[in-house]
Enzyme design. Sequence first.
Site, short mmCIF file in Angstrom:
data_model
loop_
_atom_site.label_atom_id
_atom_site.label_comp_id
_atom_site.label_asym_id
_atom_site.label_seq_id
_atom_site.Cartn_x
_atom_site.Cartn_y
_atom_site.Cartn_z
N HIS A 116 -18.15 -9.87 -21.72
CA HIS A 116 -18.75 -10.72 -22.75
C HIS A 116 -18.97 -12.13 -22.21
O HIS A 116 -18.03 -12.92 -22.10
CB HIS A 116 -17.85 -10.77 -23.98
CG HIS A 116 -17.59 -9.43 -24.60
ND1 HIS A 116 -16.50 -9.18 -25.41
CD2 HIS A 116 -18.29 -8.26 -24.54
CE1 HIS A 116 -16.54 -7.92 -25.82
NE2 HIS A 116 -17.61 -7.34 -25.29
N MET B 13 -10.33 -10.30 -26.50
CA MET B 13 -10.07 -10.28 -27.94
C MET B 13 -11.06 -9.35 -28.63
O MET B 13 -12.16 -9.10 -28.13
CB MET B 13 -10.15 -11.69 -28.52
CG MET B 13 -11.52 -12.33 -28.43
SD MET B 13 -11.55 -14.00 -29.14
CE MET B 13 -10.66 -14.92 -27.90
N ASP C 60 -14.03 -4.22 -29.13
CA ASP C 60 -15.15 -3.60 -28.43
C ASP C 60 -14.66 -2.56 -27.43
O ASP C 60 -13.76 -2.83 -26.64
CB ASP C 60 -15.96 -4.67 -27.71
CG ASP C 60 -17.29 -4.15 -27.19
OD1 ASP C 60 -17.78 -3.14 -27.74
OD2 ASP C 60 -17.83 -4.76 -26.25
N SER D 122 -13.38 -9.02 -21.90
CA SER D 122 -13.85 -10.20 -22.62
C SER D 122 -13.04 -11.41 -22.15
O SER D 122 -13.06 -11.73 -20.97
CB SER D 122 -13.71 -9.99 -24.14
OG SER D 122 -14.31 -11.05 -24.85
N THR D 123 -12.28 -12.06 -23.03
CA THR D 123 -11.53 -13.25 -22.66
C THR D 123 -10.58 -12.97 -21.50
O THR D 123 -9.78 -12.04 -21.55
CB THR D 123 -10.71 -13.75 -23.86
OG1 THR D 123 -11.58 -13.91 -24.98
CG2 THR D 123 -10.03 -15.07 -23.53
#
Length: 352
Positions: free
Chosen positions: A199, A292, A295, A172-173
């Site tokens: 993401h 973050m 998931d 993600s991030t």
Amino acid sequence: MKKITVLVVDDSAFMRRMLQDMINSDPDIEVVAVARNGEAALKKTLELKPHVITLDVELYEENGLDVLTKIMAQCPTPTLMVSFATQKGADVTLEAVRRGAVDFIAKPSGQISLDIEVVKEELIEKIKRCREMDLRINGNLADNKHEERKRQADDDTKRRDPLRKIICIGASTGGPKALYEVITRFPKDLQAPVLVVQHMPSKFTKSLAERLNETSLCNVSEAVQGEIIQNGHVYIAPGGYHMTIKEDGKYLRIDLIDTPPLHGVKPAFDLLLQSLCPLNHDQFIIAILTGMGKDGAEGTKQLKKRTSCYTIAESRETAVVFGMPKMLIETVEVDEVLPIYRVASSIINQVY
């Protein structure tokens, strides 16, 4: 507690005000200055040394990429790129990540009242995560990358064909930069398919796949409904859909589903992993990188109960955000916790 200071750079007075209001709504963050062009942005960065910068991708007088390059050269500062969710915006934003930006956020759409709260929450969270990171880490990721990638390709092409395995990577991030670090090290004839959930919005995942394909030995593409997954190919889940896998006789096919977000994200890594549970494979290799949230942790837990899984979590040392790897470590018995520059070699060792 000392507030996180932010410099907002955007050539639109309306967008500067909107971003400033969103950021200042959090008591722990303060916009200390705004800038409308690259010259002012660099000057205020050097004078004020903000903790975080939000930088418009498409400034009128000077593009955001050039401004970012100057900032990183003269006063390295964690930077969030701000972009409209267009294909052009996606391309430039991912190039900015390659040049040193930490992450990006999409500007509110034309229907601002509908998504401004979502953007505000994401913006504030990412600013706080940016403040925690150390930019010195990023300079070490690509050390000897070309030499090691060539050596791995030469060595791995001589190995025997392995048993059937599937590689799954979630991020993600901070994920785009981490994925560059991992995927570009895979050999051309990698004897396993690679399923990636990052993401991102839809146009961004397409651009990410194209850029990875340009710099990788493996073929990389955005996943397409119904296609058969093959060894040596990297499939990026398209933004706006959950990527799952379905068995079709002796083949495994991509199945893109348009169901509600899970954990607030779409695609979700958990849904991909859960779709693999019924499959009969010798081993799944799961790597959860920076990001973050949680998931991937539950999906990994479910898959490990059913079959052999080798699990890798990116270490706090290199993760921009340690949330997803940390949750994986707390949920299952992880086989390895590694800095990002060692993840690819670990995956390759498990394949062969």
